[in-house]
Design a protein around this motif. Structure first.
Motif, PDB file in Angstrom:
ATOM      1  N   THR A   1      21.928  -0.258  53.258  1.00  0.00           N
ATOM      2  CA  THR A   1      20.836   0.563  52.736  1.00  0.00           C
ATOM      3  C   THR A   1      20.903   0.550  51.214  1.00  0.00           C
ATOM      4  O   THR A   1      21.901   0.954  50.622  1.00  0.00           O
TER       5      THR A   1
ATOM      6  N   GLU B   1      13.672  -6.571  51.321  1.00  0.00           N
ATOM      7  CA  GLU B   1      13.241  -5.481  52.188  1.00  0.00           C
ATOM      8  C   GLU B   1      13.038  -5.909  53.635  1.00  0.00           C
ATOM      9  O   GLU B   1      13.341  -5.137  54.558  1.00  0.00           O
TER      10      GLU B   1
ATOM     11  N   ASN C   1       9.979   0.608  56.022  1.00  0.00           N
ATOM     12  CA  ASN C   1      11.086  -0.235  55.561  1.00  0.00           C
ATOM     13  C   ASN C   1      10.714  -1.112  54.375  1.00  0.00           C
ATOM     14  O   ASN C   1      11.518  -1.937  53.929  1.00  0.00           O
TER      15      ASN C   1
ATOM     16  N   THR D   1      14.540  -5.764  61.372  1.00  0.00           N
ATOM     17  CA  THR D   1      15.284  -4.562  61.765  1.00  0.00           C
ATOM     18  C   THR D   1      16.226  -4.866  62.921  1.00  0.00           C
ATOM     19  O   THR D   1      16.020  -5.819  63.682  1.00  0.00           O
TER      20      THR D   1
END
Length: 461
Positions: free
Chosen positions: A13, A72, A164, A312
């Motif tokens: 993160t 990202e 996200n 993800t």
């Protein structure tokens, strides 16, 4: 889901953001409404100047914003740069063509006289603030293909981007601000999905557009329908890629690799189901599988990488479930099919054959670098397999037979038919689907008019 940048190549993160509170959302809605009343009165020449300026800035920023997108959501950085260039191209296209696309349309004088009028015309007027709910997979392109026509038409935009890709979302707001657009013409709302309904129900929001999953589309369409507000939806796709005996099989197999793994396979318009006539099935399968095996999987910031990580951890898990279900039900793995060791949310390019209707992957969208191979005995069976899906976004057909081309164009249930090439979007032609792939059209003149008040102007004799 938190609003955060999580590097899919490492799972780390990098940045987190607080969601906007009720007072901040109210301020942005009020600012959008005020901006619309001014922006709608500007000339198309003024809007064109601003849009060209934004496109120039995007070109200057291309290298930096490409790295942000890659960090990202994981797309190879060379593809991210291409996405930025494509956005600038679309912005210039609308800047140069909007005046013609939105020009008043004069009615036939005889029809006007028949109605008792001296003149009848159609005028395209903007609707107002439009809410855009956008996905992460093409975090610039999906937004620009809404924003460029909407702003040129005189509307203003409010962007609820995927949680996200917050840095990309904030960049887009800053891009239009730096280009000289007045405050409120384009704003980013850093909000979670739970806050979308209240924003959409606000009377200042006049319409909405969504690109994303079928459940997300259903939710937005349900609320918009209750409020009687216009929507455009571009949802999932499980596009067929049909190869017939007259095709250039080697070329078809080569393009098929790109068509399947573009954007790490996370594209609604990526070819996913490869339906090959039995006469050329073995030759195609051999070449296609070899091409998939040869791809370089790795760090998406490396210029030599062909396939990066999925965006993800959940996305990779969903893809694995589809593959595992197919294998357990009898599918043959020609390559890939197993999660690699190490950090990041990687999944290898995978080809599955011997697919049957009982397998989940037959009807569900595989959002990642996984291809399914089908054998068809003839044109009719190829069409039947191609249409045996709840989706209808686009399609690809490889044949040199004009009679076959006519049949496919007539009978394929999709918003696009690409003959001897792979599906791609371009600002000058309409894009959208049928069935559960959504409704309405983006891009071209059709796209800019979706969020216009198509007004009949009748002049008495």
């Amino acid at each position: 889901m938190p609003i955060a940048t999580v590097n899919p190549a490492t799972g780390e993160t990098l940045k987190t953001y607080d969601a906007l509170g009720p007072e901040e959302i109210e301020h942005r809605l009020a600012t959008a409404e005020a901006a619309f009343h001014t922006h709608r009165t500007t000339s198309l020449a003024e809007r064109s100047t601003l849009m060209h300026r934004a496109a120039d800035l995007l070109d200057e920023d291309a290298q930096d914003i490409a790295r942000v997108m890659t960090t990202e959501m994981g797309k190879p950085v060379k593809q991210a740069r291409a996405e930025a260039a494509k956005c600038a191209k679309a912005m210039r296209w609308y800047a140069d063509h909007a005046e013609k696309l939105l020009a008043d349309e004069e009615g036939d004088p005889a029809d006007a006289q028949d109605s008792g009028a001296s003149r009848v015309l159609v005028r395209y007027r903007p609707l107002g603030p439009v809410l855009a709910v956008m996905p992460w997979n093409f975090p610039l392109w999906q937004v620009i293909r809404f924003a460029a026509p909407a702003l040129m038409a005189g509307n203003v935009g409010l962007l609820k981007h995927a949680s996200n890709v917050p840095q990309t979302a904030l960049y887009l707001e800053d891009l239009f601000r730096r280009a000289g657009y007045p405050e409120g013409c384009f704003q980013t709302l850093l909000i979670g999905s739970g806050a979308v309904e209240d924003v959409l129900r606000d009377p200042r929001i006049k319409a909405a557009t969504l690109t994303g999953s079928e459940p997300a589309g259903r939710a937005v369409a349900s609320v918009a329908g209750d409020e009687v507000k216009k929507t455009v939806l571009e949802l999932g796709g499980s596009d067929p890629y049909v190869v017939m005996p007259s095709a250039d099989v080697e070329r078809a197999a080569q393009i098929a690799v790109t068509a399947r793994v573009q954007n790490n396979g996370q594209s609604c318009i990526a070819a996913k189901r490869f339906i090959v006539h039995t006469d050329v099935f073995d030759a195609f399968a051999e070449r296609f599988t070899a091409g998939m095996k040869a791809l370089t999987v790795g760090d998406p910031l490396d210029e030599t990488t062909d396939v990066g990580p999925l965006s993800t951890e959940q996305g990779r898990g969903d893809l694995e479930e589809l593959v595992d279900d197919a294998v357990e039900s009898g599918a043959t793995v020609l390559c890939g099919g197993e999660r690699p060791d190490g950090s990041g949310w990687y999944y290898p390019p995978t080809v599955l054959a011997d697919i049957t209707p009982e397998m989940r992957i037959h009807l569900e969208e595989a959002f990642g670098p996984v291809a399914t191979l089908y054998r068809a005995a003839d044109l009719d069976e190829a069409l039947a397999i191609a249409n045996d899906t709840p989706f209808g976004l686009s399609s690809n057909v490889w044949t040199r037979d004009e009679t076959e081309i006519d049949r496919f164009v007539r009978d394929l249930e999709a918003g696009g038919v690409y003959v001897n090439g792979m599906t791609a979007s371009h600002p000058s032609f309409p894009f959208g689907g049928v069935k559960r792939s959504g409704y309405g059209r983006e891009l071209s003149g059709h796209g800019i008019r979706e969020f216009c008040n198509i007004t009949t102007v009748w002049h008495g004799a």
